[in-house]
Design a protein around this motif. Structure first.
Motif, PDB file in Angstrom:
ATOM      1  N   TRP A 258       0.835  -1.203   0.000  1.00  0.00           N
ATOM      2  CA  TRP A 258       0.000   0.000   0.000  1.00  0.00           C
ATOM      3  C   TRP A 258       0.872   1.257   0.000  1.00  0.00           C
ATOM      4  CZ3 TRP A 258      -2.308   2.885   4.586  1.00  0.00           C
ATOM      5  CH2 TRP A 258      -3.273   3.816   4.157  1.00  0.00           C
ATOM      6  N   GLY A 259       2.005   1.196   0.694  1.00  0.00           N
ATOM      7  CA  GLY A 259       2.908   2.333   0.708  1.00  0.00           C
ATOM      8  C   GLY A 259       3.433   2.674  -0.675  1.00  0.00           C
ATOM      9  N   TYR A 260       3.762   1.645  -1.466  1.00  0.00           N
ATOM     10  CA  TYR A 260       4.197   1.909  -2.845  1.00  0.00           C
ATOM     11  C   TYR A 260       3.073   2.539  -3.654  1.00  0.00           C
ATOM     12  CZ  TYR A 260       8.583  -0.668  -2.273  1.00  0.00           C
ATOM     13  OH  TYR A 260       9.838  -1.066  -1.875  1.00  0.00           O
ATOM     14  N   ARG A 261       1.861   2.140  -3.365  1.00  0.00           N
ATOM     15  CA  ARG A 261       0.708   2.732  -4.038  1.00  0.00           C
ATOM     16  C   ARG A 261       0.601   4.222  -3.730  1.00  0.00           C
ATOM     17  NH1 ARG A 261      -2.780   2.435  -8.301  1.00  0.00           N
ATOM     18  NH2 ARG A 261      -4.832   3.254  -7.730  1.00  0.00           N
ATOM     19  N   LEU A 262       0.810   4.573  -2.460  1.00  0.00           N
ATOM     20  CA  LEU A 262       0.778   5.982  -2.075  1.00  0.00           C
ATOM     21  C   LEU A 262       1.942   6.749  -2.679  1.00  0.00           C
ATOM     22  CD1 LEU A 262      -0.211   5.726   1.718  1.00  0.00           C
ATOM     23  CD2 LEU A 262      -1.705   6.162  -0.248  1.00  0.00           C
ATOM     24  N   ASP A 263       3.094   6.078  -2.791  1.00  0.00           N
ATOM     25  CA  ASP A 263       4.267   6.739  -3.382  1.00  0.00           C
ATOM     26  C   ASP A 263       4.018   7.157  -4.821  1.00  0.00           C
ATOM     27  OD1 ASP A 263       5.733   6.554  -1.068  1.00  0.00           O
ATOM     28  OD2 ASP A 263       6.735   4.689  -1.624  1.00  0.00           O
ATOM     29  N   GLN A 264       3.146   6.467  -5.516  1.00  0.00           N
ATOM     30  CA  GLN A 264       2.829   6.849  -6.891  1.00  0.00           C
ATOM     31  C   GLN A 264       2.266   8.272  -6.939  1.00  0.00           C
ATOM     32  OE1 GLN A 264       0.474   3.890  -9.017  1.00  0.00           O
ATOM     33  NE2 GLN A 264       1.270   2.253  -7.696  1.00  0.00           N
ATOM     34  N   TYR A 265       1.389   8.575  -5.988  1.00  0.00           N
ATOM     35  CA  TYR A 265       0.781   9.908  -5.977  1.00  0.00           C
ATOM     36  C   TYR A 265       1.788  10.981  -5.591  1.00  0.00           C
ATOM     37  CZ  TYR A 265      -3.468   7.077  -6.033  1.00  0.00           C
ATOM     38  OH  TYR A 265      -4.439   6.181  -6.374  1.00  0.00           O
ATOM     39  N   ASN A 266       2.767  10.601  -4.783  1.00  0.00           N
ATOM     40  CA  ASN A 266       3.778  11.577  -4.380  1.00  0.00           C
ATOM     41  C   ASN A 266       4.678  12.007  -5.531  1.00  0.00           C
ATOM     42  OD1 ASN A 266       3.145  11.951  -1.648  1.00  0.00           O
ATOM     43  ND2 ASN A 266       4.186  10.057  -1.074  1.00  0.00           N
ATOM     44  N   LEU A 267       4.651  11.268  -6.631  1.00  0.00           N
ATOM     45  CA  LEU A 267       5.452  11.663  -7.786  1.00  0.00           C
ATOM     46  C   LEU A 267       5.053  13.037  -8.303  1.00  0.00           C
ATOM     47  CD1 LEU A 267       5.684   8.316  -9.794  1.00  0.00           C
ATOM     48  CD2 LEU A 267       7.499   9.447  -8.503  1.00  0.00           C
ATOM     49  N   LEU A 268       3.806  13.444  -8.072  1.00  0.00           N
ATOM     50  CA  LEU A 268       3.347  14.745  -8.550  1.00  0.00           C
ATOM     51  C   LEU A 268       3.978  15.891  -7.769  1.00  0.00           C
ATOM     52  CD1 LEU A 268      -0.418  14.128  -9.329  1.00  0.00           C
ATOM     53  CD2 LEU A 268       1.603  13.637 -10.686  1.00  0.00           C
ATOM     54  N   PHE A 269       4.776  15.554  -6.756  1.00  0.00           N
ATOM     55  CA  PHE A 269       5.492  16.571  -5.977  1.00  0.00           C
ATOM     56  C   PHE A 269       7.003  16.368  -6.087  1.00  0.00           C
ATOM     57  CE2 PHE A 269       1.502  15.298  -3.975  1.00  0.00           C
ATOM     58  CZ  PHE A 269       0.784  16.484  -4.084  1.00  0.00           C
ATOM     59  N   SER A 270       7.410  15.717  -7.159  1.00  0.00           N
ATOM     60  CA  SER A 270       8.834  15.452  -7.381  1.00  0.00           C
ATOM     61  C   SER A 270       9.563  16.736  -7.755  1.00  0.00           C
ATOM     62  CB  SER A 270       8.987  14.414  -8.496  1.00  0.00           C
ATOM     63  OG  SER A 270      10.333  14.310  -8.896  1.00  0.00           O
ATOM     64  N   SER A 271      10.785  16.848  -7.296  1.00  0.00           N
ATOM     65  CA  SER A 271      11.594  18.027  -7.626  1.00  0.00           C
ATOM     66  C   SER A 271      12.845  17.641  -8.407  1.00  0.00           C
ATOM     67  CB  SER A 271      12.000  18.754  -6.332  1.00  0.00           C
ATOM     68  OG  SER A 271      12.703  17.876  -5.467  1.00  0.00           O
ATOM     69  N   GLY A 272      12.846  16.447  -8.991  1.00  0.00           N
ATOM     70  CA  GLY A 272      14.055  15.982  -9.662  1.00  0.00           C
ATOM     71  C   GLY A 272      14.087  16.193 -11.159  1.00  0.00           C
ATOM     72  N   GLY A 273      12.996  16.680 -11.756  1.00  0.00           N
ATOM     73  CA  GLY A 273      12.956  16.842 -13.196  1.00  0.00           C
ATOM     74  C   GLY A 273      13.245  18.262 -13.636  1.00  0.00           C
ATOM     75  N   ALA A 274      12.823  18.585 -14.850  1.00  0.00           N
ATOM     76  CA  ALA A 274      13.060  19.918 -15.400  1.00  0.00           C
ATOM     77  C   ALA A 274      12.257  20.967 -14.641  1.00  0.00           C
ATOM     78  CB  ALA A 274      12.691  19.941 -16.885  1.00  0.00           C
ATOM     79  N   VAL A 275      11.098  20.559 -14.111  1.00  0.00           N
ATOM     80  CA  VAL A 275      10.256  21.447 -13.326  1.00  0.00           C
ATOM     81  C   VAL A 275       9.725  20.674 -12.128  1.00  0.00           C
ATOM     82  CG1 VAL A 275       9.552  22.966 -15.233  1.00  0.00           C
ATOM     83  CG2 VAL A 275       8.275  20.860 -14.787  1.00  0.00           C
ATOM     84  N   TYR A 276       9.086  21.380 -11.224  1.00  0.00           N
ATOM     85  CA  TYR A 276       8.480  20.734 -10.058  1.00  0.00           C
ATOM     86  C   TYR A 276       7.292  19.899 -10.510  1.00  0.00           C
ATOM     87  CZ  TYR A 276       6.821  20.184  -5.260  1.00  0.00           C
ATOM     88  OH  TYR A 276       6.429  19.660  -4.045  1.00  0.00           O
ATOM     89  N   GLY A 277       7.199  18.689  -9.990  1.00  0.00           N
ATOM     90  CA  GLY A 277       6.144  17.774 -10.405  1.00  0.00           C
ATOM     91  C   GLY A 277       6.718  16.613 -11.195  1.00  0.00           C
ATOM     92  N   ALA A 278       5.870  15.651 -11.486  1.00  0.00           N
ATOM     93  CA  ALA A 278       6.334  14.454 -12.203  1.00  0.00           C
ATOM     94  C   ALA A 278       6.818  14.803 -13.596  1.00  0.00           C
ATOM     95  CB  ALA A 278       5.186  13.438 -12.279  1.00  0.00           C
ATOM     96  N   GLY A 279       8.020  14.306 -13.926  1.00  0.00           N
ATOM     97  CA  GLY A 279       8.571  14.496 -15.254  1.00  0.00           C
ATOM     98  C   GLY A 279       8.540  13.195 -16.051  1.00  0.00           C
TER      99      GLY A 279
END
Length: 931
Positions: free
Chosen positions: A230-251
């Motif tokens: 279930w934790g991995y399932r929740l981690d999927q949604y957290n990708l929309l707050f990623s800061s590792g791409g060209a911009v903030y959010g999932a890249g």
């Protein structure tokens, strides 16, 4: 067994400490209850109290049950180990007879199932209590989940309403963290028990060879990996707050690699749990190790290595094309999060020069140009209006009033009581708690109001307040403000100091009901305990009719009522039509869970709305919350949680609604975001081709960020002057101005954001370019340099860029401050328009220098408030030389040079500058004669 006296004493001390702590906690809780009742927000107190402690009790009980259950499952193994263990045989040696006596002590008889259960219960109770603290402060997330409101907008990846991320996801993450920690801690306790009980039969290396330990720990492991799925399932949604791409959010890599990894790991983790459960029956426990090891390897490869490979070899070589859709998402959702999609963009023509007629047609704007900055004005106010050492002006605020039928921008400050500035002998308990209880009065001056001495021209001043306008102050006492940190008692047998009067003082008695009634003797005792103030209990000056005024600092008072809101940094006082003083304060709803939106602070908050306007009465402390943005889903949720707390803005008194203004903190956040997010084309955004930056200006000798500023002006295309908040923008790596943003504050236009953009091919001077022109002007720079060396210092004020019609007027005040007296005086005003830049004693004179005689004031009227009339020593126009011959011109030049030097030595800067202008004219004539 007899206990030692030391042990009994220690036990007694612990018991007394615990009892006193509980009594103190109860007294503090009772004090809070009384206070919330006094401010009429007992519903918030009850909701917060029941939610906080209810949640802690619930979590504590659940954890207590889990620990006790797991420990009880080990009881059979413990008892078996006890029976199998050898008895303990300590021995003692007689020193005289050298006889060794073996004491047979069968400790196993003292370990019974009942006693073991009692020990396990005690351990579970202690751990449940400690574990409950992990949810401290989480009550608000639970209540927001239970009262959630839909945003009406879905995210671009999972197509879930934004409300899911704001309200649901934090709750699910809380549950996940609690369960994961509970399983890990239970596994730890269980492993310790098995290790201790089985140590005689193999120790740590053989613990998993015993059936009970294997089954028990395997079951806990299965639960953990099922939860991890279930934790991995929740981690999927957290990708929309990623800061590792060209911009903030999932890249691109997040969606095409990490998201896939989480989906696979979700399945693998669930399969691992199944393998562990199946192996409980197959008893092939080596497969369990393989399953766990395989999941660990998969998480490293899929969750770490694979996304890095995709990023390096797929994304980086063609980054823009891969990231373009996600850049578009970031732009769209950031604009929505900061309400920037509703900014109205307009063109502002460049190159047009102001005329004398423009100045004459915009007197309302000219008269409200702010010549006073809050920093020097606060020092001047302190010198002129604090009156006594124990008074202080905490802040200088800016507002606008209709005064004598004119719409005027003013600066004002509340005269508050600072007990720390009482003399040491006067800092007694009676003085601090019963006598010096409040501040008194208000000082106010127009933003352009200046006397001939360079001091502010007061509209309200002195004690009691004096005014020659239609302003009235009927309640000048300040019991609640920004300086009032300590509690006081009113309606006591001791009269309160009201204000100084001649050689004595005036005294008063509090007439409000903003305090906690002392009431009975028992309540007095409890309040004394809660405040840890024994003098309250012993004094005879405080009776049952006395009141305790608590949490008088409004920056403490309001957040105590509503800690779930964020607050603006600058509450400001308002004089109502009834003459009362009321604080207006802006509050925000924020979250860090808005998908794809760029954060604006180090807490990663990425959504903000000015959803609440609140008022605090400076006399009785009444606090009212008004909903300023009814469309905000977060404030809608808070309104469900705390029914009756938030009122519609229409219920705010009309005279207070006139003083609502667009908050500066929100404006600064939006302006900073807009420097990037005005670019809506992903290609342009990716290359930062049109990035703007916040401008800088010169304060003193330092270049610093330019503050946004309020002003009254007529916006292009409008007919009436209005109160707006302004900030300019400059291009990246350049100093010219590219645009300016305005936030409207009046009437139906409140809250509207406007952007006026200049043509990119035209030069419009930016703030630092004007500052540079000031420094490079030979007359102005020489005067400033000389003025700065004669026992005084020059303070450069904020540079204001004032839009007038389709043009800009630049105004910067200069203050002179003596080294002996920290009382800055406004002595010069620098004005720039087009290619002209001048410095004069007043704004009117500066306008006359640029636009011609009489422009600075309306013909047939007195000088505008706050301006100085020219004196005989300060001619407003240079005299044109009339000499014709070279000899006469040379004599005239010599006379003007000597005159300029005399004026320079006397400090007559305007006369000095005008003599130099005349000298320049004579030199030009000489050149003409020579030709």
């Amino acid at each position: 067994m007899n206990k030692s006296p030391q042990f009994s004493l220690a036990l007694f001390i612990v018991a007394v400490t615990v009892m006193l702590s509980l009594i103190g906690w109860g007294a503090g809780l009772y004090l809070d209850w009384l206070w919330f009742n006094t401010v009429n927000y007992s519903n918030i107190f009850v909701t917060m109290l029941l939610s906080e402690y209810g949640l802690r009790i619930l979590i504590g009980l659940v954890f207590f049950g889990l620990v006790l259950l797991n420990l009880m499952l080990t009881r059979k193994s413990v008892m078996q180990a006890v029976k199998a263990a050898k008895p303990f045989r300590p021995f003692a040696q007689d020193e005289d007879d050298n006889v060794v006596t073996i004491n047979q002590f069968n400790w196993r008889e003292h370990i019974t199932p009942g006693r073991l259960t009692a020990v396990f219960t005690a351990i579970a109770l202690v751990m449940g209590f400690l574990y409950s603290s992990t949810v401290s402060g989480e009550w608000i997330n639970v209540l927001k989940y239970l009262n959630k409101t839909a945003f009406g907008t879905a995210d671009p990846i999972f197509n879930k309403d934004i409300g899911f991320f704001v309200f649901d996801l934090p709750f699910y993450q809380l549950i996940y963290r609690l369960l994961a920690l509970a399983i890990i801690m239970n596994a730890f306790f269980v492993a310790i028990v098995y290790l201790v009980t089985d140590s005689a039969r193999g120790g740590l290396t053989k613990i998993f060879r015993f059936e009970a330990a294997r089954y028990h720990l395997s079951a806990l492991a299965a639960l953990f990996f099922l939860l991890k799925s279930w934790g991995y399932r929740l981690d999927q949604y957290n990708l929309l707050f990623s800061s590792g791409g060209a911009v903030y959010g999932a890249g691109y890599a997040d969606i095409h690699a990490t998201l896939l990894a989480y989906k696979v790991l979700t399945i693998l983790s669930a399969l691992t749990a199944i393998v562990i459960i199946v192996n409980l029956f197959l008893k092939r426990f080596r497969l369990t190790a393989y399953a766990i090891g395989g999941l660990l390897v998969a998480s490293i490869l899929l969750g770490g290595v694979y996304p890095s490979v995709i990023q390096k070899f797929v994304v980086v070589p063609n980054e823009f094309n891969r990231e373009a859709p996600y850049i578009a998402n970031n732009i769209k959702y950031t604009q929505m999060a900061y309400n920037l999609e509703n900014v109205e963009r307009k063109d502002f023509p460049a190159g047009r020069t102001l005329t004398a007629q423009d100045i004459a047609d915009n007197r309302a704007t000219i008269d409200n140009i702010r010549l006073w900055d809050w920093r020097p004005l606060q020092q001047t106010y302190s010198q002129l209006q604090e009156m006594r050492l124990y008074y202080e002006f905490k802040n200088i605020d800016i507002d606008r009033y209709n005064i004598d039928g004119r719409y005027r921008q003013v600066m004002l400050a509340i005269r508050e009581m600072n007990q720390d500035q009482l003399s040491v002998q006067a800092q007694t308990w009676i003085n601090q708690k019963l006598i010096y209880t409040h501040g008194y009065g208000i000082a106010m001056s127009p933003v352009a109001g200046v006397t001939k001495e360079g001091l502010p021209q007061f509209l309200l001043k002195d004690i009691p307040p004096v005014t020659e306008t239609d302003l009235t102050v009927t309640r000048p006492e300040i019991y609640y403000g920004e300086s009032n940190d300590g509690y006081v008692f009113v309606n006591t047998k001791t009269k309160e100091f009201d204000y100084p009067q001649g050689d004595g003082n005036a005294y008063t008695t509090y007439e409000g009901d903003g305090g906690i009634k002392i009431g009975s003797f028992v309540r007095k005792a409890v309040l004394s305990l809660a405040l840890t103030d024994y003098k309250l209990f012993l004094t005879g000056d405080i009776d049952k009719d006395s009141q305790l005024l608590l949490h008088r600092n409004i920056k403490e008072r309001v957040p105590k009522i509503a800690p779930f809101l964020s607050y603006d940094g600058d509450p400001y006082p308002v004089i109502t039509s009834q003459g009362e003083i009321v604080w207006l304060w802006d509050a925000y709803t924020v979250t860090n869970m808005y998908p794809y939106a760029e954060p604006f602070d180090n807490r990663r908050n990425n959504y903000i709305r000015n959803s609440v306007k609140l008022t605090i009465n400076a006399y009785n402390g009444d606090v009212n919350f008004y909903v300023a943005d009814a469309k905000d889903p977060i404030i809608q949720t808070y309104s469900k949680i705390f029914p009756g707390t938030f009122k519609p803005l229409e219920e705010m008194p009309a005279d207070l609604q006139e003083h609502i203004r667009y908050p500066e903190d929100l404006f600064n956040i939006q302006a900073r975001m807009y420097t990037l997010y005005h670019m809506t084309d992903p290609q342009v955004f990716y290359n930062k081709e049109d990035k703007w930056v916040m401008p800088t200006e010169k304060i003193g000798k330092e270049e610093t960020n330019m503050d946004a500023y309020y002003t009254i002006t007529v916006l292009p295309g409008e007919q009436e002057p209005e109160y707006i908040l302004i900030t300019p923008f400059t291009p990246q790596n350049k100093k010219n101005m590219i645009a300016w943003m305005a936030a409207r504050s009046d009437g139906e236009n409140y809250g509207k954001l406007l952007i006026y953009e200049f043509p990119k091919q035209e030069l419009v001077y930016g703030p630092m370019q004007i500052e540079t022109r000031i420094d490079q002007d030979p007359v102005i720079s020489q005067q400033i340099a000389l003025w700065d060396q004669r026992g005084s210092s020059v303070l450069r004020g904020n540079l204001l860029i004032i839009p007038i019609n389709d043009s800009l007027l630049y105004v910067e005040p200069l203050y002179l401050q003596s080294e002996q007296s920290k009382m800055p005086e406004l002595r010069r005003v620098i004005v720039a328009s087009g290619d002209k830049i001048v410095m004069e004693p007043t704004l009117d004179q500066a306008l006359q220098r640029i636009f011609g005689e009489g422009v600075g004031q309306v013909p047939g009227t007195t000088p505008t408030p706050g301006t100085q009339e020219p004196t005989a020593e300060q001619p407003t126009d240079p005299v044109t030389p009339t000499a014709q011959s070279i000899k006469e011109l040379a004599e005239e030049a010599n006379r003007l040079y000597n005159e300029a030097q005399n004026r320079l030595r006397s400090g007559d800067w305007a006369g000095y500058g005008q003599s130099l202008d005349q000298l320049q004219n004579v030199i030009n004539r000489l050149q003409e004669q020579a030709e």
